[in-house]
Design a protein around this motif. Structure first.
Motif, mmCIF file in Angstrom:
data_model
loop_
_atom_site.group_PDB
_atom_site.id
_atom_site.type_symbol
_atom_site.label_atom_id
_atom_site.label_comp_id
_atom_site.label_asym_id
_atom_site.label_seq_id
_atom_site.Cartn_x
_atom_site.Cartn_y
_atom_site.Cartn_z
ATOM 1 N N VAL A 166 1.864 -9.829 -1.527
ATOM 2 C CA VAL A 166 2.399 -9.177 -0.331
ATOM 3 C C VAL A 166 3.004 -7.815 -0.666
ATOM 4 O O VAL A 166 2.904 -6.876 0.120
ATOM 5 N N GLY A 167 3.613 -7.702 -1.843
ATOM 6 C CA GLY A 167 4.182 -6.415 -2.240
ATOM 7 C C GLY A 167 3.126 -5.336 -2.363
ATOM 8 O O GLY A 167 3.334 -4.195 -1.938
ATOM 9 N N ALA A 168 1.987 -5.681 -2.944
ATOM 10 C CA ALA A 168 0.896 -4.704 -3.085
ATOM 11 C C ALA A 168 0.378 -4.275 -1.720
ATOM 12 O O ALA A 168 0.084 -3.103 -1.495
ATOM 13 N N GLU A 169 0.296 -5.254 -0.807
ATOM 14 C CA GLU A 169 -0.175 -4.931 0.544
ATOM 15 C C GLU A 169 0.771 -3.965 1.252
ATOM 16 O O GLU A 169 0.327 -3.066 1.960
ATOM 17 N N GLN A 170 2.058 -4.155 1.060
ATOM 18 C CA GLN A 170 3.040 -3.370 1.800
ATOM 19 C C GLN A 170 3.488 -2.104 1.095
ATOM 20 O O GLN A 170 3.897 -1.143 1.754
ATOM 21 N N TYR A 171 3.442 -2.083 -0.257
ATOM 22 C CA TYR A 171 4.089 -0.981 -0.972
ATOM 23 C C TYR A 171 3.202 -0.193 -1.922
ATOM 24 O O TYR A 171 3.636 0.805 -2.467
ATOM 25 N N SER A 172 1.974 -0.654 -2.144
ATOM 26 C CA SER A 172 1.108 0.069 -3.061
ATOM 27 C C SER A 172 0.513 1.298 -2.375
ATOM 28 O O SER A 172 0.040 1.237 -1.244
ATOM 29 N N CYS A 173 0.567 2.400 -3.095
ATOM 30 C CA CYS A 173 -0.031 3.651 -2.612
ATOM 31 C C CYS A 173 -1.029 4.132 -3.665
ATOM 32 O O CYS A 173 -0.946 5.245 -4.177
ATOM 33 N N GLY A 174 -1.964 3.279 -4.012
ATOM 34 C CA GLY A 174 -2.953 3.623 -5.029
ATOM 35 C C GLY A 174 -2.350 3.535 -6.416
ATOM 36 O O GLY A 174 -2.010 2.471 -6.885
ATOM 37 N N GLU A 175 -2.185 4.682 -7.053
ATOM 38 C CA GLU A 175 -1.647 4.722 -8.409
ATOM 39 C C GLU A 175 -0.120 4.780 -8.433
ATOM 40 O O GLU A 175 0.479 4.861 -9.512
ATOM 41 N N MET A 176 0.495 4.760 -7.274
ATOM 42 C CA MET A 176 1.948 4.825 -7.190
ATOM 43 C C MET A 176 2.443 3.735 -6.249
ATOM 44 O O MET A 176 1.672 3.159 -5.494
ATOM 45 N N GLN A 177 3.732 3.502 -6.308
ATOM 46 C CA GLN A 177 4.394 2.577 -5.400
ATOM 47 C C GLN A 177 5.188 3.385 -4.375
ATOM 48 O O GLN A 177 5.634 4.498 -4.664
ATOM 49 N N LYS A 178 5.358 2.801 -3.212
ATOM 50 C CA LYS A 178 6.067 3.488 -2.131
ATOM 51 C C LYS A 178 7.437 3.991 -2.587
ATOM 52 O O LYS A 178 7.842 5.104 -2.247
ATOM 53 N N PHE A 179 8.157 3.191 -3.388
ATOM 54 C CA PHE A 179 9.498 3.602 -3.804
ATOM 55 C C PHE A 179 9.478 4.878 -4.639
ATOM 56 O O PHE A 179 10.453 5.631 -4.650
ATOM 57 N N GLU A 180 8.366 5.155 -5.312
ATOM 58 C CA GLU A 180 8.266 6.365 -6.130
ATOM 59 C C GLU A 180 8.113 7.620 -5.283
ATOM 60 O O GLU A 180 8.401 8.725 -5.747
ATOM 61 N N LEU A 181 7.645 7.445 -4.058
ATOM 62 C CA LEU A 181 7.393 8.573 -3.179
ATOM 63 C C LEU A 181 8.512 8.821 -2.174
ATOM 64 O O LEU A 181 8.573 9.884 -1.565
ATOM 65 N N LEU A 182 9.380 7.827 -2.002
ATOM 66 C CA LEU A 182 10.455 7.956 -1.020
ATOM 67 C C LEU A 182 11.484 8.989 -1.464
ATOM 68 O O LEU A 182 11.819 9.058 -2.650
ATOM 69 N N PRO A 183 11.995 9.745 -0.524
ATOM 70 C CA PRO A 183 13.154 10.579 -0.864
ATOM 71 C C PRO A 183 14.294 9.664 -1.341
ATOM 72 O O PRO A 183 14.445 8.543 -0.847
ATOM 73 N N LEU A 184 15.063 10.119 -2.313
ATOM 74 C CA LEU A 184 16.108 9.281 -2.883
ATOM 75 C C LEU A 184 17.089 8.759 -1.837
ATOM 76 O O LEU A 184 17.558 7.623 -1.923
ATOM 77 N N VAL A 185 17.383 9.566 -0.839
ATOM 78 C CA VAL A 185 18.295 9.128 0.227
ATOM 79 C C VAL A 185 17.737 7.893 0.937
ATOM 80 O O VAL A 185 18.472 6.948 1.225
ATOM 81 N N ASP A 186 16.429 7.867 1.200
ATOM 82 C CA ASP A 186 15.813 6.714 1.849
ATOM 83 C C ASP A 186 15.799 5.507 0.913
ATOM 84 O O ASP A 186 16.061 4.376 1.342
#
Length: 81
Positions: free
Chosen positions: A24-44
Motif C-alpha cells: 500500500v505504501g508503494a501505491e500511495q507514496y512511490s514516485c518512480g525512483e523517489m518517494q513522496k516524502f523526498e519531494l515534499l517541502p520540509l514544512v509539509d
C-alpha cells in the motif's frame, strides 16, 4: 519469552512494516525512483509527521482503554487469568 523469541518477533514485525512499504505504501507514496516524502517541502513533511505522531498517541489511548477493560475483567474473574 526468551531473548531469541523476542528478537524473532521484532524481525517478523519489521517484515510486516516492509510489506506495508512495498504494498500500500508503494501505491500511495512511490514516485518512480523517489518517494513522496523526498519531494515534499520540509514544512509539509513536518506537518504530516506531526499528524502521524498525534495519530500514534490516539492509538495508544485506544489500546490503553482496551487493556484497562481487559484488566478489569481479569480482576473480576481471576480464575480465568
Amino acid at each position: 519469552m526468551t531473548s531469541e523469541e523476542l528478537a524473532d518477533y521484532v524481525t517478523d514485525f519489521i517484515g510486516e512494516c516492509r510489506s506495508r512499504i512495498l504494498g500500500v505504501g508503494a501505491e500511495q507514496y512511490s514516485c518512480g525512483e523517489m518517494q513522496k516524502f523526498e519531494l515534499l517541502p520540509l514544512v509539509d513533511l513536518i506537518r504530516y509527521a506531526r499528524e502521524e505522531a498525534q495519530d500514534l498517541a490516539v492509538y495508544a489511548a485506544m489500546v490503553d482503554i482496551r487493556l484497562s477493560r481487559l484488566e478489569a475483567a481479569l480482576r473480576a474473574h481471576p480464575s480465568t487469568a
